[in-house]
Design an enzyme around this catalytic site. Sequence first.
Site, PDB file in Angstrom:
ATOM      1  N   HIS A 168       0.869  -1.179   0.000  1.00 49.09           N
ATOM      2  CA  HIS A 168       0.000   0.000   0.000  1.00 49.09           C
ATOM      3  C   HIS A 168       0.908   1.232   0.000  1.00 49.09           C
ATOM      4  O   HIS A 168       1.214   1.797   1.048  1.00 49.09           O
ATOM      5  CB  HIS A 168      -0.881  -0.040   1.262  1.00 49.09           C
ATOM      6  CG  HIS A 168      -1.895   1.059   1.343  1.00 49.09           C
ATOM      7  ND1 HIS A 168      -3.254   0.816   1.222  1.00 49.09           N
ATOM      8  CD2 HIS A 168      -1.775   2.384   1.558  1.00 49.09           C
ATOM      9  CE1 HIS A 168      -3.918   1.949   1.364  1.00 49.09           C
ATOM     10  NE2 HIS A 168      -3.034   2.916   1.568  1.00 49.09           N
TER      11      HIS A 168
ATOM     12  N   HIS B 189       2.071   5.017  -1.100  1.00 48.46           N
ATOM     13  CA  HIS B 189       1.694   6.348  -1.576  1.00 48.46           C
ATOM     14  C   HIS B 189       2.819   6.897  -2.464  1.00 48.46           C
ATOM     15  O   HIS B 189       3.958   6.439  -2.404  1.00 48.46           O
ATOM     16  CB  HIS B 189       1.408   7.262  -0.393  1.00 48.46           C
ATOM     17  CG  HIS B 189       0.120   6.928   0.307  1.00 48.46           C
ATOM     18  ND1 HIS B 189      -0.898   7.828   0.482  1.00 48.46           N
ATOM     19  CD2 HIS B 189      -0.313   5.767   0.857  1.00 48.46           C
ATOM     20  CE1 HIS B 189      -1.906   7.248   1.110  1.00 48.46           C
ATOM     21  NE2 HIS B 189      -1.567   5.986   1.357  1.00 48.46           N
TER      22      HIS B 189
ATOM     23  N   CYS C  26      -3.801  11.629   4.059  1.00 47.47           N
ATOM     24  CA  CYS C  26      -4.021  11.493   5.494  1.00 47.47           C
ATOM     25  C   CYS C  26      -3.794  12.835   6.169  1.00 47.47           C
ATOM     26  O   CYS C  26      -2.744  13.456   5.964  1.00 47.47           O
ATOM     27  CB  CYS C  26      -3.086  10.426   6.076  1.00 47.47           C
ATOM     28  SG  CYS C  26      -3.227  10.253   7.867  1.00 47.47           S
TER      29      CYS C  26
ATOM     30  N   ASN D 144      -2.794   7.521  -2.491  1.00 50.86           N
ATOM     31  CA  ASN D 144      -2.218   6.229  -2.831  1.00 50.86           C
ATOM     32  C   ASN D 144      -1.814   6.229  -4.306  1.00 50.86           C
ATOM     33  O   ASN D 144      -2.259   7.069  -5.088  1.00 50.86           O
ATOM     34  CB  ASN D 144      -3.248   5.129  -2.569  1.00 50.86           C
ATOM     35  CG  ASN D 144      -2.623   3.780  -2.353  1.00 50.86           C
ATOM     36  OD1 ASN D 144      -1.432   3.593  -2.582  1.00 50.86           O
ATOM     37  ND2 ASN D 144      -3.421   2.832  -1.906  1.00 50.86           N
TER      38      ASN D 144
END
Length: 229
Positions: A129, A131, A162, A171
Site C-alpha cells: 500500500h 503512496h 491522510c 495512494n
Amino acid sequence: MLAPNEQGYEAARAAGARVIAVFGSASEGFSRANINCSVAESIDRFKPVIARARADGVEVRGYISCVLGCPYDGEVRPQAVVDVARVLWDLGCYEVSLGDTIGVGTPRKARELVRAVAGHVPIAHLAMHFHDTYGQALANLYAGMEEGARVIDSAAGGLGGCPYAPGATGNVATEDVVYMLDGMGIATGVDMSKLVKATNEISKLLGRPPISRVAAAMNAKVRAASSRQ
C-alpha cells in the site's frame, strides 16, 4: 470497513460488512497522532475486534501505517513493522497490508522491508500500500513484486491522503499500476478505458484533476482526437 474498536465493529456489522479492517502503526508518533494511543494500546483495542469477527465468520484485513517512514519519528525500523505484522497475522488477519503512508520509501528499502516481513507472514498474504509523494510508488511496487508480493492497494486517480501525514499525496494511482502490469504481461482483469472514465467522474465531483499520469495522457489523446473531428 475500518473497525478500530468494538464500537466500530458493531457499526460495521449493522451496515452489513462481510470484511472489516483493523489498523495499527509501525511508529509510536503516528499512532498517537492518528488514533491517540500507543502501538501496544492499539493492538489491545483491536484484539477483541478480531476475535469477535472470527467468531462471526467475518474476514479481517490488517493494515500497518508508516512502514517506510513516519512524519513524526522519521526512520522506521523494519523490525518494528515485523513485530506488528506478526501480531496481526497471529491474531487471524487473512492479509496484512504494508502502508508507506507518507510515500518516502525507495525500491531498496521497500524490497528489504517486504523480505523482512515475509519471514514471518507468508508472502501470499502480504499487500503493498504505497503512496506516491516522492514519485517512487511504482518502483517500490516493482521491487516488492520481485520478492514475490502480488497484492497491490491503489486508488483511482491517485486519490487519498491522510490529515496526520502533512504533505503526503494519495495512494498510487490505479491507472498507473494497471498500465505497468499490462506492460509486464500480467493480467489484471481491469478495463483501462472504464477505469479512466470512473476516475474522470470522481475527479469532476471533487473539483480536481486526476493525479494519475496515465489518466492525464489518455484524456489528452481523447481531446486531441475530438479536436481533429
